[in-house]
Design a protein around this motif. Structure first.
Motif, short mmCIF file in Angstrom:
data_model
loop_
_atom_site.label_atom_id
_atom_site.label_comp_id
_atom_site.label_asym_id
_atom_site.label_seq_id
_atom_site.Cartn_x
_atom_site.Cartn_y
_atom_site.Cartn_z
N ALA A 1 11.68 -4.76 4.01
CA ALA A 1 10.89 -5.52 4.98
C ALA A 1 10.51 -4.60 6.13
O ALA A 1 11.28 -3.72 6.52
N GLU A 2 9.31 -4.81 6.66
CA GLU A 2 8.90 -4.08 7.85
C GLU A 2 7.67 -4.71 8.48
O GLU A 2 6.90 -5.42 7.82
N ARG A 3 7.50 -4.46 9.75
CA ARG A 3 6.31 -4.89 10.49
C ARG A 3 5.26 -3.80 10.38
O ARG A 3 5.58 -2.61 10.49
N ILE A 4 4.00 -4.18 10.18
CA ILE A 4 2.95 -3.16 10.00
C ILE A 4 1.85 -3.26 11.05
O ILE A 4 0.82 -2.60 10.91
N GLY A 5 2.06 -4.03 12.09
CA GLY A 5 1.05 -4.15 13.14
C GLY A 5 0.00 -5.19 12.81
O GLY A 5 0.23 -6.10 12.01
N THR A 6 -1.17 -5.05 13.39
CA THR A 6 -2.25 -6.00 13.15
C THR A 6 -2.92 -5.72 11.81
O THR A 6 -3.32 -4.60 11.53
N ALA A 7 -3.03 -6.77 10.99
CA ALA A 7 -3.62 -6.58 9.67
C ALA A 7 -4.02 -7.94 9.10
O ALA A 7 -3.48 -8.97 9.48
N THR A 8 -4.98 -7.92 8.18
CA THR A 8 -5.36 -9.14 7.47
C THR A 8 -4.32 -9.47 6.41
O THR A 8 -3.46 -8.64 6.07
N SER A 9 -4.42 -10.66 5.86
CA SER A 9 -3.49 -11.07 4.81
C SER A 9 -3.60 -10.17 3.59
O SER A 9 -2.59 -9.78 2.99
N SER A 10 -4.83 -9.83 3.20
CA SER A 10 -4.99 -8.98 2.00
C SER A 10 -4.43 -7.59 2.23
O SER A 10 -3.82 -7.01 1.32
N VAL A 11 -4.62 -7.04 3.41
CA VAL A 11 -4.04 -5.73 3.73
C VAL A 11 -2.53 -5.79 3.66
O VAL A 11 -1.87 -4.90 3.11
N ALA A 12 -1.94 -6.86 4.22
CA ALA A 12 -0.49 -7.01 4.19
C ALA A 12 0.03 -7.10 2.76
O ALA A 12 1.05 -6.49 2.40
N GLU A 13 -0.66 -7.86 1.92
CA GLU A 13 -0.24 -8.00 0.52
C GLU A 13 -0.30 -6.67 -0.22
O GLU A 13 0.63 -6.29 -0.95
N LEU A 14 -1.40 -5.95 -0.04
CA LEU A 14 -1.54 -4.65 -0.71
C LEU A 14 -0.53 -3.65 -0.18
O LEU A 14 0.02 -2.84 -0.93
N GLU B 1 -12.86 -1.87 3.64
CA GLU B 1 -12.50 -0.45 3.56
C GLU B 1 -10.99 -0.26 3.60
O GLU B 1 -10.44 0.62 2.93
N GLU B 2 -10.30 -1.07 4.39
CA GLU B 2 -8.84 -0.94 4.47
C GLU B 2 -8.20 -1.35 3.14
O GLU B 2 -7.25 -0.71 2.68
N ASP B 3 -8.71 -2.40 2.52
CA ASP B 3 -8.23 -2.77 1.19
C ASP B 3 -8.47 -1.63 0.20
O ASP B 3 -7.60 -1.32 -0.63
N LEU B 4 -9.63 -1.01 0.29
CA LEU B 4 -9.97 0.08 -0.61
C LEU B 4 -9.02 1.26 -0.41
O LEU B 4 -8.56 1.87 -1.39
N ARG B 5 -8.69 1.58 0.84
CA ARG B 5 -7.75 2.68 1.11
C ARG B 5 -6.40 2.40 0.47
O ARG B 5 -5.80 3.28 -0.16
N LEU B 6 -5.92 1.18 0.60
CA LEU B 6 -4.63 0.83 0.02
C LEU B 6 -4.68 0.85 -1.51
O LEU B 6 -3.72 1.26 -2.16
N CYS B 7 -5.80 0.42 -2.08
CA CYS B 7 -5.95 0.49 -3.53
C CYS B 7 -5.86 1.93 -4.02
O CYS B 7 -5.27 2.21 -5.06
N ARG B 8 -6.46 2.84 -3.27
CA ARG B 8 -6.38 4.26 -3.65
C ARG B 8 -4.95 4.78 -3.56
O ARG B 8 -4.50 5.57 -4.40
N GLU B 9 -4.22 4.35 -2.54
CA GLU B 9 -2.83 4.78 -2.40
C GLU B 9 -1.97 4.20 -3.52
O GLU B 9 -1.06 4.87 -4.02
#
Length: 240
Positions: free
Chosen positions: A120-133, A173-181
């Motif tokens: 578990a961890e806090r990741i700052g401000t983010a959308t739900s999809s970013v948090a899930e990814l 774009e943030e979702d795309l970055r996480l998909c690449r990671e």
């Protein structure tokens, strides 16, 4: 870590206009690509839509094939145990509507339903999809670190599961970055399955994500889970 250089050569995913379908050339490319294998009778075959996620099937410069499997679009209502030799990852992301502050969490269990690891961890401000990814990415990082090479990942956000399974397009774009990671991690696995479960079957991962909101730093639990998720762990082990 293997690099997916092909991802950089591909165009960024774009939203399709309403009512359109892939062209014949795209269909021919899919026929000539790696066949996706099916894990059980209730699994469905993936069809590639997202060119970045399409690259995850081949790692190590094209020398090693990752067998990526996906459950059908039908959603399970309860948690299910993996087969022996597989590790089951349930992941979840939480974004508070009032503040946008997000956290992630996840849990690994074996074929007996026994707890192996939670995070578990806090990741700052983010959308739900970013948090899930981000929750999925963190879970896969821990799998690689622990040498777990056969992973069944399951989440309760159908939109995100569909993106990972290539049944939907990336939305930001943030979702795309996480998909690449995520794509960069997958060549280090031998097998991966992805599925969607209703919220009731993802209570343990949700509990860890809620703990992330209160975590001052990233947390990992091994052997002994926190009290907040014990009841749901026992319930899943009995049902699964």
């Amino acid at each position: 870590m293997a690099r997916l250089s092909a991802a950089r050569a591909l165009p960024a995913p774009r939203r399709r206009s309403r009512g359109t379908s892939p062209g014949e050339a795209d269909i021919r490319r899919r026929r000539g690509s790696v066949m996706l294998r099916v894990h059980r009778a209730d699994l469905g075959v993936l069809r590639r839509r997202n060119p970045v996620l399409g690259c995850i099937l081949v790692g190590g410069g094209g020398r090693r094939i990752l067998r990526l499997r996906a459950y059908s679009s039908a959603s399970a209502r309860t948690w299910r145990k993996p087969e022996e030799g597989w590790m089951k990852l349930n992941f979840d992301g939480s974004s508070k509507h009032s503040t946008g502050i997000a956290s992630i969490g996840g849990v690994y269990r074996d074929h007996d339903g026994a707890f192996l690891l939670g995070y578990a961890e806090r990741i700052g401000t983010a959308t739900s999809s970013v948090a899930e990814l981000a929750a999925l990415r963190r879970g896969l990082e821990l799998a690689v670190r622990n040498g777990w090479r056969r992973v069944w990942a399951e989440g309760d956000s159908k939109a995100v599961v569909d993106v990972v399974c290539d049944r939907a397009d990336v939305q930001s774009e943030e979702d795309l970055r996480l998909c690449r990671e995520i794509a960069a991690l997958l060549p280090q696995l031998d097998d991966m399955a992805v599925s969607h479960v209703r919220r009731g079957g993802n209570k343990v991962a949700h509990g860890f994500a809620e703990l992330g909101h209160r975590a001052a730093r990233p947390r990992v639990w091994r052997a002994a889970p926190p009290d907040e998720v014990l009841w749901f762990l026992r319930r899943d082990a009995d049902r699964g």
